[in-house]
Design an enzyme around this catalytic site. Structure first.
Site, short mmCIF file in Angstrom:
data_model
loop_
_atom_site.label_atom_id
_atom_site.label_comp_id
_atom_site.label_asym_id
_atom_site.label_seq_id
_atom_site.Cartn_x
_atom_site.Cartn_y
_atom_site.Cartn_z
N ARG A 38 51.47 61.09 36.06
CA ARG A 38 51.15 62.52 36.03
C ARG A 38 50.22 62.93 37.17
O ARG A 38 50.33 64.03 37.72
CB ARG A 38 50.52 62.86 34.68
CG ARG A 38 50.31 64.36 34.48
CD ARG A 38 49.95 64.66 33.05
NE ARG A 38 49.87 66.10 32.81
CZ ARG A 38 48.80 66.71 32.31
NH1 ARG A 38 47.72 66.01 32.01
NH2 ARG A 38 48.81 68.02 32.13
N HIS A 42 50.73 66.06 39.69
CA HIS A 42 49.74 67.15 39.84
C HIS A 42 49.15 67.19 41.24
O HIS A 42 48.63 68.22 41.66
CB HIS A 42 48.65 67.02 38.77
CG HIS A 42 49.08 67.56 37.44
ND1 HIS A 42 48.20 68.09 36.52
CD2 HIS A 42 50.30 67.67 36.87
CE1 HIS A 42 48.88 68.48 35.44
NE2 HIS A 42 50.14 68.24 35.62
N ASN A 71 44.32 70.71 34.61
CA ASN A 71 43.77 69.37 34.82
C ASN A 71 42.55 69.05 33.98
O ASN A 71 42.34 67.90 33.60
CB ASN A 71 43.41 69.19 36.30
CG ASN A 71 44.63 69.14 37.20
OD1 ASN A 71 45.71 68.76 36.77
ND2 ASN A 71 44.46 69.57 38.45
N HIS A 170 58.16 62.69 30.29
CA HIS A 170 57.57 62.84 28.95
C HIS A 170 58.18 61.85 27.96
O HIS A 170 58.10 62.04 26.76
CB HIS A 170 57.70 64.30 28.47
CG HIS A 170 56.84 65.25 29.24
ND1 HIS A 170 56.91 66.62 29.11
CD2 HIS A 170 55.88 65.03 30.18
CE1 HIS A 170 56.04 67.19 29.92
NE2 HIS A 170 55.40 66.26 30.59
C1 HEM Z 1 58.28 70.67 33.55
C2 HEM Z 1 57.08 71.13 33.43
C3 HEM Z 1 55.95 70.33 32.83
C4 HEM Z 1 55.03 70.81 31.96
C5 HEM Z 1 54.93 72.22 31.43
C6 HEM Z 1 54.18 69.71 31.61
C7 HEM Z 1 53.10 69.80 30.76
C8 HEM Z 1 52.40 68.72 30.26
C9 HEM Z 1 51.36 68.80 29.28
C10 HEM Z 1 50.82 70.08 28.65
C11 HEM Z 1 50.95 67.53 29.01
C12 HEM Z 1 49.86 67.10 28.02
C13 HEM Z 1 48.50 67.18 28.68
C14 HEM Z 1 47.36 66.97 27.72
O1 HEM Z 1 47.58 66.93 26.51
O2 HEM Z 1 46.21 66.85 28.18
C15 HEM Z 1 51.72 66.64 29.84
C16 HEM Z 1 51.60 65.27 29.86
C17 HEM Z 1 52.29 64.46 30.71
N1 HEM Z 1 53.11 64.86 31.73
FE1 HEM Z 1 53.90 66.69 31.97
N2 HEM Z 1 54.58 68.58 32.28
C18 HEM Z 1 55.66 68.92 33.04
C19 HEM Z 1 56.32 68.09 33.93
C20 HEM Z 1 55.96 66.79 34.19
C21 HEM Z 1 56.43 66.00 35.31
C22 HEM Z 1 57.37 66.53 36.40
C23 HEM Z 1 55.86 64.77 35.20
C24 HEM Z 1 55.98 63.58 36.11
C25 HEM Z 1 57.01 63.33 36.87
C26 HEM Z 1 55.04 64.78 34.00
C27 HEM Z 1 54.36 63.72 33.50
C28 HEM Z 1 53.57 63.76 32.37
C29 HEM Z 1 53.06 62.57 31.72
C30 HEM Z 1 53.41 61.13 32.07
C31 HEM Z 1 52.22 63.02 30.68
C32 HEM Z 1 51.36 62.16 29.76
C33 HEM Z 1 50.05 61.85 30.48
C34 HEM Z 1 49.05 61.02 29.70
O3 HEM Z 1 49.31 60.54 28.61
O4 HEM Z 1 47.93 60.85 30.25
N3 HEM Z 1 55.10 66.04 33.44
N4 HEM Z 1 52.58 67.38 30.60
#
Ligand code: HEM
Ligand SMILES: [Ca+2]
Ligand SMILES: [Ca+2]
Length: 306
Positions: A38, A42, A71, A170
């Site tokens: 992530r 970002h 973030n 995800h």
């Molecule tokens: C398509 C639009 C996307 C939205 C709206 C989105 C939104 C989010 C949100 C809200 C979270 C949870 C954050 C938290 O609870 O603090 C999350 C987690 C995550 N996102 Fe996304 N995301 C998107 C796309 C992506 C992309 C493109 C990637 C990587 C290629 C990605 C990788 C991740 C990962 C791996 C997590 C878990 C991180 C952790 O456990 O520390 N996301 N995302």
């Protein structure tokens, strides 16, 4: 112009050093692979893949992306990036950029979790600036419509296939209740939950994220295989088990071109893995600094000499 062999004479072990550090970190933190992937996302969406997300306020840096809304209290893994950087500074001082560390750590994180491997293109340099307003406007919100997130991807040159494939990230990691609780009780003022949420899954989520409970409680983004990089994110969408509104929208938006892509990835894990790897390369190519632009930071948190 990035290249897979950029460090072949100056730091030939760079990939192994990064991979070993990620593997080590995974032994005490099963979530760290997701967090590192992530971080690269970002970084790349805000002024390109230039390490801008890693900078703290200090010296000439008057703003940090770390405290931007998408973030703050959310992205993590900075300590692991710092430890990778120290190993690399011992082996190949002043050579490997922090932006490239993020790209390499993302690949190691995916492959060590069961996902695809790919040859990471390298040669990015590190920014001299951070852009907090950019982080607030360029990163997609989990409350947005499919049109919103599609336009944030297209603003950085990524298409609908990239959007669907990269959303497959995800398949591992966690999300706090506050990012999907709008779906659980009173969705868009209807007085009822989001109709595109599986009723059994809804009950579990309501229990884990009660009204007036803590918005920071963690949930697995993939309830089936929470730490494994596989295609179950897509099979979940087929049964209305996407966690974020923006996840489920990829499959539940009537008439959307994303639906057939979700179906394909749900039915064919190899197709997902191949497309994901290509889309990661596409994302990693977002306006890198190269040549004499920027610098190679010694400390990923600071501009050199500050
Ligand atoms: C398509 C639009 C996307 C939205 C709206 C989105 C939104 C989010 C949100 C809200 C979270 C949870 C954050 C938290 O609870 O603090 C999350 C987690 C995550 N996102 Fe996304 N995301 C998107 C796309 C992506 C992309 C493109 C990637 C990587 C290629 C990605 C990788 C991740 C990962 C791996 C997590 C878990 C991180 C952790 O456990 O520390 N996301 N995302
Ligand atoms: Ca950046
Ligand atoms: Ca999974």
């Amino acid at each position: 112009q990035l290249s897979a062999t950029f460090y072949s004479t100056t730091c030939s072990n760079v990939s192994t050093i990064v991979r070993n550090s990620v593997q080590q970190a995974l032994t005490s933190d099963s979530r760290i692979a997701a967090s590192l992937l992530r971080l690269h996302f970002h970084d790349c969406f805000v002024d390109g893949c230039d390490g801008s997300i890693l900078l703290d306020v200090g010296g000439n840096i008057t703003q940090s992306e770390k405290t931007a809304a998408p973030n703050a209290n959310s992205v993590r893994g900075f300590d692991v990036v710092d430890s990778i950087k120290s190993s690399l500074e011992s082996s190949c001082p002043g050579v490997v950029s922090c932006a490239d560390i993020l790209a390499l750590a993302a690949e190691s994180s995916v492959s060590l979790s069961g996902g695809p491997s790919w040859s990471v293109l390298l040669g990015r340099r590190d920014s001299l600036t951070a852009n907090q307003a950019g982080a607030n406007t360029s990163l997609p919100s989990p409350f947005g419509s499919l049109d919103d997130i599609t336009s944030k991807f297209s603003a950085v040159g990524l298409d609908t296939t990239d959007l669907v494939a990269l959303s497959g990230a995800h398949t591992f990691g966690r999300a706090q209740c506050q990012f999907f609780s709008q779906r659980l009780f009173n969705f868009s003022g209807t007085g009822s939950p989001d109709p595109t949420l599986n009723s059994t899954y809804l009950a579990t989520l309501q229990q884990n994220c009660p009204q007036n409970g803590s918005g920071s409680t963690l949930n697995n983004l993939d309830p089936s295989t929470s730490d494994t990089f596989d295609n179950s994110y897509f099979t979940n969408l087929l049964i209305n088990m996407g966690l974020l509104q923006t996840d489920q929208e990829l499959f539940s938006t009537n008439g959307s071109s994303t639906i057939s892509i979700v179906n394909n990835f749900a039915n064919n894990q190899s197709a997902f893995f191949e497309t994901f790897a290509q889309s990661m390369i596409n994302m990693g190519n977002i306006s890198p600094l190269t040549g004499t632009q920027g610098e190679i930071r010694t400390d990923c948190k600071k501009i050199n000499g500050s």
